[in-house]
Motif scaffolding. Structure first.
Motif, PDB file in Angstrom:
ATOM      1  N   GLY A  27       0.787  -1.227   0.000  1.00 43.31           N
ATOM      2  CA  GLY A  27       0.000   0.000   0.000  1.00 43.31           C
ATOM      3  C   GLY A  27       0.815   1.270   0.000  1.00 43.31           C
ATOM      4  N   GLN A  28       2.143   1.183   0.148  1.00 41.46           N
ATOM      5  CA  GLN A  28       2.961   2.396   0.140  1.00 41.46           C
ATOM      6  C   GLN A  28       2.954   3.051  -1.247  1.00 41.46           C
ATOM      7  OE1 GLN A  28       6.698   0.834   1.598  1.00 41.46           O
ATOM      8  NE2 GLN A  28       6.306   1.541   3.681  1.00 41.46           N
ATOM      9  N   VAL A  29       2.991   4.368  -1.245  1.00 39.15           N
ATOM     10  CA  VAL A  29       3.018   5.126  -2.494  1.00 39.15           C
ATOM     11  C   VAL A  29       4.419   5.064  -3.097  1.00 39.15           C
ATOM     12  CG1 VAL A  29       2.722   7.419  -3.542  1.00 39.15           C
ATOM     13  CG2 VAL A  29       1.173   6.642  -1.720  1.00 39.15           C
ATOM     14  N   VAL A  30       4.457   4.961  -4.419  1.00 43.61           N
ATOM     15  CA  VAL A  30       5.735   4.870  -5.138  1.00 43.61           C
ATOM     16  C   VAL A  30       5.751   5.911  -6.254  1.00 43.61           C
ATOM     17  CG1 VAL A  30       7.247   3.392  -6.520  1.00 43.61           C
ATOM     18  CG2 VAL A  30       5.906   2.406  -4.648  1.00 43.61           C
ATOM     19  N   ARG A  31       6.854   6.617  -6.368  1.00 40.13           N
ATOM     20  CA  ARG A  31       7.103   7.479  -7.526  1.00 40.13           C
ATOM     21  C   ARG A  31       8.197   6.836  -8.370  1.00 40.13           C
ATOM     22  NH1 ARG A  31       7.185  11.658  -3.419  1.00 40.13           N
ATOM     23  NH2 ARG A  31       9.460  11.600  -3.552  1.00 40.13           N
ATOM     24  N   THR A  80       3.280   7.556 -10.792  1.00 38.86           N
ATOM     25  CA  THR A  80       2.991   7.086  -9.439  1.00 38.86           C
ATOM     26  C   THR A  80       2.392   5.688  -9.480  1.00 38.86           C
ATOM     27  OG1 THR A  80       0.782   8.108  -9.464  1.00 38.86           O
ATOM     28  CG2 THR A  80       2.612   9.416  -8.566  1.00 38.86           C
ATOM     29  N   GLY A  81       2.558   4.976  -8.384  1.00 44.38           N
ATOM     30  CA  GLY A  81       2.005   3.632  -8.257  1.00 44.38           C
ATOM     31  C   GLY A  81       1.854   3.262  -6.799  1.00 44.38           C
ATOM     32  N   THR A  82       1.504   1.994  -6.577  1.00 44.18           N
ATOM     33  CA  THR A  82       1.277   1.489  -5.229  1.00 44.18           C
ATOM     34  C   THR A  82       1.906   0.111  -5.097  1.00 44.18           C
ATOM     35  OG1 THR A  82      -0.840   2.661  -5.181  1.00 44.18           O
ATOM     36  CG2 THR A  82      -0.472   0.999  -3.484  1.00 44.18           C
ATOM     37  N   GLU A 127       1.891  -1.631  -8.877  1.00 46.31           N
ATOM     38  CA  GLU A 127       0.885  -1.370  -9.902  1.00 46.31           C
ATOM     39  C   GLU A 127       0.801   0.126 -10.162  1.00 46.31           C
ATOM     40  OE1 GLU A 127      -2.912  -3.090  -9.394  1.00 46.31           O
ATOM     41  OE2 GLU A 127      -2.188  -5.160  -9.471  1.00 46.31           O
ATOM     42  N   ALA A 128       0.729   0.483 -11.455  1.00 43.69           N
ATOM     43  CA  ALA A 128       0.715   1.902 -11.823  1.00 43.69           C
ATOM     44  C   ALA A 128      -0.267   2.123 -12.965  1.00 43.69           C
ATOM     45  CB  ALA A 128       2.115   2.356 -12.249  1.00 43.69           C
TER      46      ALA A 128
END
Length: 378
Positions: free
Chosen positions: A223-227, A239-241, A263-264
């Motif tokens: 669930g962490q946000v990813v750039r 961005t993704g998760t 997933e993005a």
């Protein structure tokens, strides 16, 4: 090469170099470098690299050998589930189907004959006009005939299935990523299933398969946000998760990594399968008044404290991230103890002790004016 965790912050500050005062009598002046306190976002992150892939991807093969007779799609073709993609030459398969049908007809004829023979022998045996041996022999031949027709029908069914396998259909809606065969090419399915086409279900939904170092994997959570960025669009940030953390390790040159699936969304379809992505996982984030960590390490020298008429600092208990020096409106600097929040090694959030607009001292230098009007640091 082992990837190192990179700590970054989103804080942007402007360092102002201020000429504080000219000390009369010795031609020296003080240069005080300060920043202005304001609200910013501080983040702890984990970085890694990975590859962009479709969320759903299917490799379409063939279970029968033969020559590719027709191909109906090409690279990037949009296909629907059940759409015909290619056909194999059916001549050999058709001949095997004819042979299988003939075998079934022959087996049915033999079964009919053996059934009648058995019925006749049974009547004669019951009338005590035939021996037990002859009766048992007829029963044995009938059983064999039944087995033969069962095998023949199974072979016919297999021949029918193989005949249908000569037509390759799409199992999903999607787009053709790869076409691995050409018309006229022979494919052999004796030992494994050769891949003819690779189909991606939906290129508007992509995933990044990133390799995270074992030293950082403990900070990654679902669930962490990813750039992330890709080389094709260096100015765009996607961005993704985090959707999956795979437990199977990968070891390369004594470096252990774990696969993290991100997933993005890809609404503009800018992301292509196979692109290299540089990812940043946001492990922790906090917004508030931010101060550079370097400001906590500043301590004025005895000479500068004397020039500024600051009392002896012996009464100040200096601990790591305990306080900073502030420049007041009258030009003097004072020490202020603080309470801190999130610290990413570059910036720290201040929870108590500062307000917006305060001037934090980063450094103070004592300089002497040169004869040509310039300054030289002492």
């Amino acid at each position: 090469m082992k990837k190192k965790k990179i700590i970054v912050g989103t804080v942007v500050v402007v360092i102002a170099s201020i000429t504080f005062m000219l000390l009369r009598g010795n031609g020296k002046e003080l240069k005080i470098n300060t920043i202005t306190v304001k609200e910013e976002t501080v983040e702890n992150v984990v970085t890694a690299t990975g590859n962009v892939q479709p969320v759903d991807k299917v490799e379409v093969g063939t279970q029968v050998s033969g020559v590719i007779e027709k191909i109906y799609v090409d690279f990037n073709s949009q296909v629907k589930k059940g759409q015909l993609l290619a056909e194999l030459d059916k001549a050999t398969l058709s001949e095997r189907l004819v042979q299988a049908r003939a075998s079934v007809s022959s087996a049915e004829s033999d079964l009919n004959f053996e059934q009648k023979n058995y019925d006749r022998m049974k009547q004669l045996y019951e009338a005590k006009a035939e021996t037990l041996t002859a009766y048992e022999d007829a029963a044995n031949r009938l059983a064999k005939a039944k087995t033969t027709i069962a095998n023949a029908r199974a072979n016919l069914q297999q021949a029918q299935v193989n005949y249908k396998y000569a037509e390759i259909y799409s199992p999903i809606d999607g787009v053709i990523l790869n076409r691995a065969v050409e018309q006229g090419q022979t494919v052999a399915a004796s030992f494994n299933t050769p891949t003819l086409f690779t189909i991606a279900n939906d290129l508007k939904r992509m995933k990044v398969e990133a390799n995270v170092d074992e030293a950082d994997i403990g900070q990654v959570r679902l669930g962490q946000v990813v750039r992330f960025t890709v080389d094709a669009y260096p100015d765009d940030v996607f961005t993704g998760t985090v959707k999956q953390i795979r437990l199977q390790p990968t070891e390369t040159n004594n470096v252990v990594t774990y696969a993290v699936i991100i997933e993005a969304p890809n609404p503009d379809e800018k992301l292509f399968p196979g692109m290299t992505a540089s990812i940043t996982v946001i492990v922790d984030s906090e917004r508030g008044l931010a101060v550079p960590v370097s400001a906590f390490n500043f301590s004025p020298s005895v000479e500068i404290m004397e020039k500024l008429q600051i009392k002896s600092p012996q009464h100040i208990v200096r601990n790591t991230l305990n306080g900073v020096w502030l420049k007041q409106t009258d030009g003097k600097i004072i020490y202020r103890e603080l309470e801190t929040g999130l610290n990413n090694g570059v910036f720290a959030i201040i929870t108590q002790g500062l307000k917006v607009g305060d001037s934090i001292v980063l450094s103070v230098s004592l300089e002497k004016k040169s004869k040509n009007g310039g300054n030289s640091t002492i």
